[in-house]
Design an enzyme around this catalytic site. Structure first.
Site, PDB file in Angstrom:
ATOM      1  CB  THR A   1      -0.960   0.015   1.217  1.00  0.00           C
ATOM      2  OG1 THR A   1      -1.582   1.297   1.295  1.00  0.00           O
ATOM      3  CG2 THR A   1      -0.256  -0.249   2.528  1.00  0.00           C
TER       4      THR A   1
ATOM      5  CB  SER B   1      -4.056   2.089  10.462  1.00  0.00           C
ATOM      6  OG  SER B   1      -3.813   1.222   9.364  1.00  0.00           O
TER       7      SER B   1
ATOM      8  CE1 TYR C   1      -4.041  -3.322   4.907  1.00  0.00           C
ATOM      9  CE2 TYR C   1      -4.146  -0.930   4.847  1.00  0.00           C
ATOM     10  CZ  TYR C   1      -3.970  -2.138   4.200  1.00  0.00           C
ATOM     11  OH  TYR C   1      -3.698  -2.156   2.857  1.00  0.00           O
ATOM     12  CG  HIS C   2      -1.939   1.880   6.349  1.00  0.00           C
ATOM     13  ND1 HIS C   2      -3.087   2.403   6.911  1.00  0.00           N
ATOM     14  CD2 HIS C   2      -2.090   2.020   5.004  1.00  0.00           C
ATOM     15  CE1 HIS C   2      -3.896   2.843   5.943  1.00  0.00           C
ATOM     16  NE2 HIS C   2      -3.312   2.633   4.775  1.00  0.00           N
TER      17      HIS C   2
ATOM     18  CE  LYS D   1      -1.889  -4.732   2.508  1.00  0.00           C
ATOM     19  NZ  LYS D   1      -2.117  -5.718   1.457  1.00  0.00           N
TER      20      LYS D   1
HETATM   21  O1  USQ Z   1     -15.695   9.004   4.727  1.00  0.00           O
HETATM   22  C1  USQ Z   1     -14.474   9.215   4.667  1.00  0.00           C
HETATM   23  C2  USQ Z   1     -13.535   8.181   4.534  1.00  0.00           C
HETATM   24  C3  USQ Z   1     -12.198   8.517   4.521  1.00  0.00           C
HETATM   25  N1  USQ Z   1     -11.786   9.812   4.614  1.00  0.00           N
HETATM   26  C4  USQ Z   1     -10.362  10.140   4.569  1.00  0.00           C
HETATM   27  O2  USQ Z   1      -9.855   9.617   3.355  1.00  0.00           O
HETATM   28  C5  USQ Z   1      -8.507   9.201   3.500  1.00  0.00           C
HETATM   29  C6  USQ Z   1      -8.387   7.789   3.001  1.00  0.00           C
HETATM   30  O3  USQ Z   1      -9.181   6.929   3.778  1.00  0.00           O
HETATM   31  P1  USQ Z   1      -9.799   5.601   3.104  1.00  0.00           P
HETATM   32  O4  USQ Z   1     -10.690   4.957   4.117  1.00  0.00           O
HETATM   33  O5  USQ Z   1     -10.357   5.912   1.780  1.00  0.00           O
HETATM   34  O6  USQ Z   1      -8.488   4.737   2.811  1.00  0.00           O
HETATM   35  P2  USQ Z   1      -7.423   4.033   3.761  1.00  0.00           P
HETATM   36  O7  USQ Z   1      -7.921   3.865   5.141  1.00  0.00           O
HETATM   37  O8  USQ Z   1      -6.130   4.758   3.584  1.00  0.00           O
HETATM   38  O9  USQ Z   1      -7.295   2.576   3.151  1.00  0.00           O
HETATM   39  C7  USQ Z   1      -7.589   2.262   1.776  1.00  0.00           C
HETATM   40  O10 USQ Z   1      -6.548   2.706   0.951  1.00  0.00           O
HETATM   41  C8  USQ Z   1      -5.255   2.147   1.262  1.00  0.00           C
HETATM   42  C9  USQ Z   1      -4.297   2.755   0.255  1.00  0.00           C
HETATM   43  S1  USQ Z   1      -3.508   4.165   0.912  1.00  0.00           S
HETATM   44  O11 USQ Z   1      -4.519   5.134   1.336  1.00  0.00           O
HETATM   45  O12 USQ Z   1      -2.750   3.737   2.079  1.00  0.00           O
HETATM   46  O13 USQ Z   1      -2.669   4.684  -0.115  1.00  0.00           O
HETATM   47  C10 USQ Z   1      -5.320   0.644   1.154  1.00  0.00           C
HETATM   48  O14 USQ Z   1      -4.094   0.086   1.535  1.00  0.00           O
HETATM   49  C11 USQ Z   1      -6.416   0.096   2.036  1.00  0.00           C
HETATM   50  O15 USQ Z   1      -6.539  -1.303   1.875  1.00  0.00           O
HETATM   51  C12 USQ Z   1      -7.742   0.761   1.682  1.00  0.00           C
HETATM   52  O16 USQ Z   1      -8.782   0.306   2.529  1.00  0.00           O
HETATM   53  C13 USQ Z   1      -8.175   9.378   4.978  1.00  0.00           C
HETATM   54  O17 USQ Z   1      -7.449  10.565   5.122  1.00  0.00           O
HETATM   55  C14 USQ Z   1      -9.524   9.501   5.657  1.00  0.00           C
HETATM   56  O18 USQ Z   1      -9.481  10.299   6.819  1.00  0.00           O
HETATM   57  C15 USQ Z   1     -12.722  10.842   4.737  1.00  0.00           C
HETATM   58  O19 USQ Z   1     -12.357  12.010   4.811  1.00  0.00           O
HETATM   59  N2  USQ Z   1     -14.027  10.504   4.758  1.00  0.00           N
END
Ligand code: USQ
Length: 382
Positions: free
Chosen positions: A144, A179, A181-182, A185
């Site tokens: 990720t 997190s 989770y992260h 990875k």
């Molecule tokens: O309703 C929401 C949901 C999320 N966010 C924000 O959007 C960002 C991303 O959150 P997310 O839930 O879309 O993504 P994340 O938790 O980072 O995880 C997802 O994206 C990751 C890629 S990355 O974000 O780490 O590049 C993958 O590894 C994970 O499996 C996948 O679930 C965060 O800053 C979060 O605070 C909002 O503002 N509102």
């Protein structure tokens, strides 16, 4: 090529398995159906109705004449996994079979322990199976972009040249995951890198951004082949979640200021990136890292894009800045390199209003399936 897709019942795995099968590869899905069990645990569901895996695969064979073998196996069960490797003799192992939600890993101690045990030990078992049964098999592992966090310098693809006290070296890029989770990875990446070094395994770590979209060419054969689509506060991700919120007339939930910037890609590019990695395997002993995303957006920018597309359909949706349930930087520098996959032939499918519109149409079609009590986030980092 004989390819195992582990996690082939999930959001990334299912369309990847279909696409690789259509391209003529001999695809085997290994999955323990746990994603469906997490829905039960969280009393949630996929927005789209999804058939049981056996029925999905049967339908695929009816429509295309192509067979996909399936094994209901947990990667934690090493003896079973090893037996699958002996029977299939995979040339590539695509590993999506991990707990992939940051909020799920932050629910409590049990969920953090589960996430790290499941992900780290499962991946270690895959490494041992490759070593003991098919040492030439190419591991294509979903990492990720979140492994890197949001450093105040450009993010390179896995490695960075560092000069220190008159000497220099190329070293793994610093990791600042956000997190448990992260973090899992990051632990996986270290284990893979070590296994490549000591056993000569060939591996590609695909540091993927946030995936959006739903449809691929393969699901056009039949509605029964449709992918799952998550919207809840635990498994739903930015953009797809916002689109579904718009479909049900819910304010778009931007956490905090929404200036958090992340890397994104369309699900169609996910499947193509995996194909590119498979067709261009890492060398023996090489631990290769590709940053798998096509564009960067702030969360607020995405909310505004969805709001605009919804408005064109006569839906007036608000954007609500709710208290951020996560501990994360909201104002930060973000610039990451993503040239390796493009150099190998990826033609990015960039985010357009049409993409948002198509997913929104599907969300509108199934909006009555949304369990409204699951839309707001209920897991905090505190
Ligand atoms: O309703 C929401 C949901 C999320 N966010 C924000 O959007 C960002 C991303 O959150 P997310 O839930 O879309 O993504 P994340 O938790 O980072 O995880 C997802 O994206 C990751 C890629 S990355 O974000 O780490 O590049 C993958 O590894 C994970 O499996 C996948 O679930 C965060 O800053 C979060 O605070 C909002 O503002 N509102």
């Amino acid at each position: 090529m004989r390819i195992i897709v582990a996690g082939g019942d999930g959001f990334c795995g299912w369309p990847t398995a279909l696409y690789l099968s259509k391209q003529g590869h001999d695809v085997t899905i290994v999955d323990n159906m746990v994603r469906r069990k997490w829905d039960d645990e969280l009393r949630s569901n996929s927005l789209t109705p999804i058939l049981p895996l056996e029925e999905r695969v049967k339908l695929w064979e009816e429509k295309t004449g192509k067979k996909i073998a399936i094994y209901d196996c947990d990667l934690m069960h090493y003896d079973f996994l090893k037996e699958i490797f002996k029977q299939v003799q995979p040339e590539a192992f695509v590993h999506f079979a991990e707990q992939r939600s940051a909020p799920y890993s932050m629910i409590d101690r049990e969920h953090a322990v589960f996430t790290q045990t499941n992900n780290v030990v499962g991946n270690l078992n895959v490494l041992y199976a490759i070593k003991e049964v098919t040492p030439d098999c190419h591991l294509i592992k979903l990492g990720t972009m979140g492994e890197y966090g949001q450093p105040n310098i450009d993010i390179e693809e896995g490695y960075i040249k560092i000069e220190h006290k008159g000497r220099e070296d190329v070293l793994p890029f610093p990791k600042q995951p956000g997190s448990f989770y992260h973090l899992s990875k990051v632990h996986d990446s270290h284990n893979i890198q070590f296994a490549c070094k000591i056993w000569g395994i060939r591996a590609t770590d695909l540091n993927q951004g946030i995936v959006y979209g739903l449809h691929t060419e393969e699901d056009e054969y039949d509605e029964g082949l449709i992918n799952r689509l998550d919207y809840d506060g635990v498994f739903g991700t930015a953009l797809n979640r916002f689109i579904i919120q718009a479909a049900i007339g819910h304010d778009i939930t931007v956490y905090g200021s929404g200036k958090q910037t992340r890397a994104f890609l369309n699900i169609k590019d996910t499947i193509r990136c995996v194909e590119i990695a498979a067709e261009n395997p890492a060398d023996k002993g090489e631990f290769r890292v590709f940053n798998q995303f096509t564009e960067e957006f702030s969360v607020l920018e995405l909310a505004q894009k969805v709001q605009k597309v919804a408005e064109a359909k006569g839906l007036n949706i608000g954007i609500e800045h709710i208290e951020n349930p996560r501990i994360e930087k909201e104002e930060h520098y973000y610039k990451a390199v993503n040239t390796s996959l493009i150099d190998l032939g990826l033609e990015p499918s960039l985010l357009t209003d049409d993409h948002i519109s198509r997913t929104l149409d599907t969300a509108l079609k199934y909006k009555d399936r949304v369990l409204k009590e699951n839309v707001l986030p209920n897991v905090t980092w505190k």
